[in-house]
Design a protein around this motif. Structure first.
Motif, PDB file in Angstrom:
ATOM      1  N   ASP A  10       0.879  -1.167   0.000  1.00  0.00           N
ATOM      2  CA  ASP A  10       0.000   0.000   0.000  1.00  0.00           C
ATOM      3  C   ASP A  10       0.914   1.214   0.000  1.00  0.00           C
ATOM      4  O   ASP A  10       1.607   1.468   0.984  1.00  0.00           O
ATOM      5  CB  ASP A  10      -0.886  -0.011   1.247  1.00  0.00           C
ATOM      6  CG  ASP A  10      -1.849   1.174   1.284  1.00  0.00           C
ATOM      7  OD1 ASP A  10      -2.017   1.820   0.226  1.00  0.00           O
ATOM      8  OD2 ASP A  10      -2.412   1.440   2.359  1.00  0.00           O
ATOM      9  N   THR A  11       0.973   1.926  -1.123  1.00  0.00           N
ATOM     10  CA  THR A  11       1.968   2.992  -1.253  1.00  0.00           C
ATOM     11  C   THR A  11       1.300   4.337  -1.538  1.00  0.00           C
ATOM     12  O   THR A  11       1.222   4.778  -2.680  1.00  0.00           O
ATOM     13  CB  THR A  11       2.954   2.677  -2.389  1.00  0.00           C
ATOM     14  OG1 THR A  11       2.189   2.435  -3.595  1.00  0.00           O
ATOM     15  CG2 THR A  11       3.779   1.456  -2.065  1.00  0.00           C
ATOM     16  N   PRO A  12       0.768   4.985  -0.500  1.00  0.00           N
ATOM     17  CA  PRO A  12       0.257   6.339  -0.703  1.00  0.00           C
ATOM     18  C   PRO A  12       1.399   7.274  -1.062  1.00  0.00           C
ATOM     19  O   PRO A  12       2.574   6.987  -0.793  1.00  0.00           O
ATOM     20  CB  PRO A  12      -0.331   6.698   0.667  1.00  0.00           C
ATOM     21  CG  PRO A  12       0.422   5.841   1.637  1.00  0.00           C
ATOM     22  CD  PRO A  12       0.720   4.566   0.900  1.00  0.00           C
ATOM     23  N   LYS A  13       1.068   8.378  -1.663  1.00  0.00           N
ATOM     24  CA  LYS A  13       2.114   9.322  -2.067  1.00  0.00           C
ATOM     25  C   LYS A  13       2.875   9.821  -0.849  1.00  0.00           C
ATOM     26  O   LYS A  13       2.287  10.193   0.157  1.00  0.00           O
ATOM     27  CB  LYS A  13       1.494  10.504  -2.812  1.00  0.00           C
ATOM     28  CG  LYS A  13       1.043  10.168  -4.218  1.00  0.00           C
ATOM     29  CD  LYS A  13       0.566  11.411  -4.940  1.00  0.00           C
ATOM     30  CE  LYS A  13       0.154  11.063  -6.369  1.00  0.00           C
ATOM     31  NZ  LYS A  13      -0.362  12.237  -7.091  1.00  0.00           N
ATOM     32  N   SER A  14       4.180   9.835  -0.979  1.00  0.00           N
ATOM     33  CA  SER A  14       5.009  10.320   0.114  1.00  0.00           C
ATOM     34  C   SER A  14       4.920  11.838   0.202  1.00  0.00           C
ATOM     35  O   SER A  14       4.481  12.513  -0.726  1.00  0.00           O
ATOM     36  CB  SER A  14       6.464   9.915  -0.121  1.00  0.00           C
ATOM     37  OG  SER A  14       6.995  10.642  -1.226  1.00  0.00           O
ATOM     38  N   LEU A  15       5.342  12.349   1.330  1.00  0.00           N
ATOM     39  CA  LEU A  15       5.367  13.798   1.522  1.00  0.00           C
ATOM     40  C   LEU A  15       6.272  14.453   0.473  1.00  0.00           C
ATOM     41  O   LEU A  15       5.926  15.489  -0.103  1.00  0.00           O
ATOM     42  CB  LEU A  15       5.863  14.118   2.938  1.00  0.00           C
ATOM     43  CG  LEU A  15       5.895  15.590   3.347  1.00  0.00           C
ATOM     44  CD1 LEU A  15       4.516  16.217   3.206  1.00  0.00           C
ATOM     45  CD2 LEU A  15       6.391  15.705   4.792  1.00  0.00           C
ATOM     46  N   ALA A  16       7.410  13.826   0.209  1.00  0.00           N
ATOM     47  CA  ALA A  16       8.328  14.371  -0.797  1.00  0.00           C
ATOM     48  C   ALA A  16       7.672  14.421  -2.172  1.00  0.00           C
ATOM     49  O   ALA A  16       7.856  15.388  -2.926  1.00  0.00           O
ATOM     50  CB  ALA A  16       9.610  13.544  -0.847  1.00  0.00           C
ATOM     51  N   SER A  17       6.892  13.397  -2.514  1.00  0.00           N
ATOM     52  CA  SER A  17       6.223  13.390  -3.820  1.00  0.00           C
ATOM     53  C   SER A  17       5.189  14.501  -3.922  1.00  0.00           C
ATOM     54  O   SER A  17       5.031  15.126  -4.973  1.00  0.00           O
ATOM     55  CB  SER A  17       5.556  12.035  -4.064  1.00  0.00           C
ATOM     56  OG  SER A  17       6.536  11.022  -4.188  1.00  0.00           O
ATOM     57  N   ARG A  18       4.486  14.765  -2.815  1.00  0.00           N
ATOM     58  CA  ARG A  18       3.495  15.845  -2.836  1.00  0.00           C
ATOM     59  C   ARG A  18       4.178  17.203  -2.965  1.00  0.00           C
ATOM     60  O   ARG A  18       3.703  18.088  -3.681  1.00  0.00           O
ATOM     61  CB  ARG A  18       2.609  15.781  -1.590  1.00  0.00           C
ATOM     62  CG  ARG A  18       1.799  14.511  -1.494  1.00  0.00           C
ATOM     63  CD  ARG A  18       0.597  14.657  -0.589  1.00  0.00           C
ATOM     64  NE  ARG A  18       0.934  15.006   0.782  1.00  0.00           N
ATOM     65  CZ  ARG A  18       1.224  14.127   1.737  1.00  0.00           C
ATOM     66  NH1 ARG A  18       1.232  12.822   1.443  1.00  0.00           N
ATOM     67  NH2 ARG A  18       1.505  14.515   2.957  1.00  0.00           N
TER      68      ARG A  18
END
Length: 226
Positions: A10-18
């Motif tokens: 389960d890979t929600p978007k990371s903070l860095a990606s946002r």
């Protein structure tokens, strides 16, 4: 089945990606100038995060060619050379007509609808003198050929340069295109040729359109540098 379940993530978007998404948007839309320093500490404060996700985001954007990270000096928005611009425009002259021809065969109605919507948006942006809105619509128009072409390899090839193309468009052509009709008229002509399937004429006009853009980019870069 058990093996598949064991490796499911389960890979929600990371903070860095946002953070990277917001910075990508800001660079494309001209909130940072070409070649400008990107202040990591200030951004971390504005985002309400530590500097770590900001640095990770900048590293992601460096992989896309939007940012140059210089050790001990900081991070900067890319600034193209004349050779970079020539190479990007040569690439576009090769791949865009091919994508358009495939899109015509694969999804004529869907592609034409997207093109018409983009041109309508460009017309409104010209009325409002909104260069950012014009640049976004211009980008949607050109990307429509790839979105509808049905060939993932061609789409992937274009994606390697798409964010740079969009950024150069907003910074170097949209401010003038929103004031002058030539580029807008060429887009309308491209739509008409596309709908009729006249790809010899389409390729010729696309080449003229892109090489005209190349020359305008180079002239504006020279003017910026004094």
């Amino acid at each position: 089945m058990e093996t598949a379940a064991r490796f499911k993530l389960d890979t929600p978007k990371s903070l860095a990606s946002r953070v990277a998404e917001r910075l990508r948007e800001a660079i494309i839309d001209g909130e940072f100038a070409l070649g400008a320093m990107i202040p990591e500490e200030q951004l971390a404060t504005q985002f309400g995060v530590s500097r770590t996700p900001v640095r990770e985001a900048l590293n992601q954007l460096q992989l896309q060619g939007l940012v140059v990270v210089r050790p001990q000096r900081g991070s900067y928005v890319f600034e193209p050379s004349e050779d970079d611009i020539a190479a990007i425009c040569e690439f576009r002259c090769v791949v865009e007509p091919s994508a358009a021809e495939l899109a015509h065969a694969h999804d004529l109605a869907g592609t034409a609808a997207t093109l018409r919507a983009a041109i309508d948006e460009m017309a409104q942006a010209r009325t409002d003198r909104d260069a950012v809105r014009y640049g976004r619509a211009d980008t949607r128009l050109h990307e429509a050929f790839f979105d509808h072409c049905g060939n993932p390899y061609l789409q992937g090839a274009y994606a390697t340069a798409a964010v740079k193309i969009a950024t150069l468009r907003t910074h170097l052509s949209a401010p003038a295109d929103v004031l002058h009709p030539r580029g807008f008229e060429q887009h309308s002509q491209l739509l008409a040729l596309f709908e009729r399937g006249e790809f010899g004429a389409f390729r010729t006009l696309m080449h003229a359109h892109v090489t005209g853009t190349r020359d305008a980019y180079v002239n504006r870069l020279k003017a910026r540098r004094g």
